[in-house]
Design a protein around this motif. Structure first.
Motif, short mmCIF file in Angstrom:
data_model
loop_
_atom_site.label_atom_id
_atom_site.label_comp_id
_atom_site.label_asym_id
_atom_site.label_seq_id
_atom_site.Cartn_x
_atom_site.Cartn_y
_atom_site.Cartn_z
N THR A 1 1.39 -1.92 0.31
CA THR A 1 0.17 -0.04 -0.18
C THR A 1 0.99 1.31 -0.12
N THR A 2 2.07 1.29 1.16
CA THR A 2 2.98 2.95 0.94
C THR A 2 3.44 2.31 0.35
N HIS A 3 4.39 1.04 -0.54
CA HIS A 3 5.48 0.69 -1.70
C HIS A 3 6.86 1.56 -0.64
N GLN A 4 6.85 1.09 0.91
CA GLN A 4 8.29 1.59 1.94
C GLN A 4 7.82 0.26 1.81
N THR A 5 9.10 0.34 2.36
CA THR A 5 10.02 -1.61 2.33
C THR A 5 9.54 -1.53 4.01
N THR A 6 9.47 -2.73 4.31
CA THR A 6 9.11 -3.27 5.29
C THR A 6 10.25 -3.50 6.06
N THR A 7 11.75 -3.70 5.76
CA THR A 7 12.59 -3.47 6.84
C THR A 7 13.18 -1.45 7.50
N SER A 8 12.11 -0.67 6.95
CA SER A 8 12.15 0.56 6.78
C SER A 8 11.41 0.72 7.68
N ILE A 9 10.26 0.04 7.46
CA ILE A 9 8.97 0.42 8.31
C ILE A 9 9.39 -0.36 10.14
N ILE A 10 9.67 -1.28 10.28
CA ILE A 10 10.05 -1.95 11.71
C ILE A 10 11.36 -0.98 11.61
N SER A 11 12.04 -0.76 11.08
CA SER A 11 13.48 -0.17 12.36
C SER A 11 13.42 1.53 13.05
N GLU A 12 11.52 2.27 12.09
CA GLU A 12 11.14 3.19 12.49
C GLU A 12 10.40 3.30 14.01
N ALA A 13 10.19 1.97 13.74
CA ALA A 13 8.90 1.51 14.69
C ALA A 13 9.68 0.50 15.83
N LEU B 1 5.46 -0.88 16.43
CA LEU B 1 5.38 -2.17 15.37
C LEU B 1 3.72 -2.97 15.94
N GLY B 2 3.11 -2.30 16.97
CA GLY B 2 1.74 -2.71 17.04
C GLY B 2 0.69 -1.86 16.33
N LEU B 3 1.03 -0.49 15.87
CA LEU B 3 0.13 0.47 15.93
C LEU B 3 0.27 -0.05 14.01
N GLN B 4 1.59 -0.39 13.43
CA GLN B 4 1.37 -0.79 12.42
C GLN B 4 1.49 -2.26 11.76
N LEU B 5 1.51 -2.96 12.66
CA LEU B 5 0.51 -4.75 12.62
C LEU B 5 -0.42 -4.49 12.18
N ILE B 6 -1.30 -3.77 13.16
CA ILE B 6 -2.74 -3.38 13.01
C ILE B 6 -2.97 -2.85 12.03
N THR B 7 -2.36 -1.78 11.67
CA THR B 7 -2.66 -1.06 10.13
C THR B 7 -2.51 -1.66 9.33
N ALA B 8 -1.38 -2.50 8.89
CA ALA B 8 -1.07 -3.41 8.25
C ALA B 8 -2.29 -4.43 7.81
N ILE B 9 -2.85 -4.88 8.38
CA ILE B 9 -3.56 -6.49 8.79
C ILE B 9 -5.17 -5.82 8.45
N ASN B 10 -5.32 -3.96 8.42
CA ASN B 10 -6.75 -3.33 8.55
C ASN B 10 -6.52 -3.37 6.38
N GLN B 11 -5.28 -3.52 6.07
CA GLN B 11 -5.13 -2.98 4.41
C GLN B 11 -4.54 -4.30 3.51
N ASP B 12 -4.82 -5.59 4.43
CA ASP B 12 -4.04 -6.28 3.91
C ASP B 12 -2.96 -6.45 3.31
N ASP B 13 -2.37 -6.01 3.42
CA ASP B 13 -1.34 -5.92 3.32
C ASP B 13 0.27 -7.18 3.60
#
Length: 315
Positions: free
Chosen positions: A82-94, A267-279
């Motif tokens: 959805t955001t085209h951001q790498t998962t590694t960067s999402i995790i490293s920020e969260a 990570l919690g908020l990012q995970l819930i957002t990803a689940i809601n977006q089928d990411d």
């Protein structure tokens, strides 16, 4: 001890392998289709088939797993649909937010539980001990998802002692504002840890203070403070360390509840957002990182046990 650690390391690798398999295949049991989320109004059977082929989602699951795990070993956890951001960067920020929250909560828990346990164990069943036990049982009945909204409503919404939801300030931006922001969620997480640490350490200290070597130390004229810190605390801390390992592992899930409540971008908020977006890619990456972190935490505390009590390695 080296042989014991080597065995634990082999077991660690095996567990991480099964964790990766579970993280990959269980995510595919979630309802929804990432192609629908990506294409949006352009979702047609033809477009969906083309996209699934581009993403490799039309291949058998076992092939998808080996492709995914080979990328993981290269440090590539994929890219968000959805955001085209790498998962590694999402995790490293969260992830640093989760680590800070857990460390902060455990510092608070230790700062409260250890003095309480030491004082209560010196005079068991007296007024302070009974009051502390009563308070501990009361807090035990209030998990984070119950006490959290109450504390936020009182201290953040009505009294404005702490910042409200969605007011997170990064540590690198402003140190004291970050501490002020993280204090309330850390307190919410620390309450359960305080109860566990206090009860375990109190009971073990009471038993240790009745041992013969403590009686001998007293007969030598050692002060109560020296006896407590030099002779009683270390043998009484094995159960405490075991509880800390389990508690810290469980707090990773506890942070998810607090982060959702206070809209902390962990990570919690990012995970819930990803689940809601089928990411799926982000869900897989976060699930794997969290699971591996839990395994590594338990491995670390197993190693600490061998230092505190070398008999564990010999057994």
């Amino acid at each position: 001890m080296a042989r014991y650690i080597a065995k634990r390391a082999v077991l660690l690798v095996i567990i991480i392998f099964f964790v990766s398999v579970a993280a990959f295949f269980l995510v595919h049991l979630l309802p929804g289709n990432p192609a629908v989320a990506i294409l949006g109004p352009n979702d047609t059977p033809q477009n969906a088939a083309i996209l699934n082929h581009q993403l490799g989602l039309d291949k058998p699951l076992w092939q998808q797993y080996f492709i995914w795990i080979s990328h993981v070993f290269q440090g590539n956890l994929g890219q968000s649909f959805t955001t085209h951001q790498t998962t590694t960067s999402i995790i490293s920020e969260a992830f640093p937010i989760d680590i800070e929250l857990i460390v902060f909560s455990q510092i608070l828990a230790a700062a409260v539980a250890l003095p309480m346990a030491i004082r209560a164990s010196r005079r068991p069943n007296k007024m302070f001990d009974q009051s502390a036990n009563g308070a501990a049982f009361g807090m035990l009945a209030l998990p984070p998802f119950v006490i959290g909204p109450v504390l936020v409503l009182i201290f953040a919404v009505h009294w404005h002692v702490f910042p409200g939801p969605a007011s997170y300030v990064p540590l690198t931006q402003d140190f004291w504002s970050n501490i002020h922001t993280m204090l309330l969620p850390a307190i919410i997480l620390a309450l359960g840890s305080i109860v566990i640490y206090f009860r375990l350490l109190r009971n073990d200290l009471i038993a240790t203070l009745q041992e013969d070597f403590i009686t001998m130390a007293r007969s030598k004229g050692l002060t109560d403070r020296r006896i407590m810190w030099r002779h009683a605390l270390r043998p009484s801390s094995v159960s405490l360390l075991a509880a800390a390992g389990v508690t810290i592992s469980g707090l990773i899930a506890g942070t998810f509840v607090v982060e959702l409540l206070l809209q902390l971008p962990g990570l919690g908020l990012q995970l819930i957002t990803a689940i809601n977006q089928d990411d799926y890619t982000v869900v897989q990456g976060i699930t794997l990182v969290v699971a591996v972190t839990v395994v590594l935490i338990n491995f670390f505390f197993d190693f600490i046990f061998t230092i505190v009590d070398p008999r564990i390695a010999r057994d």
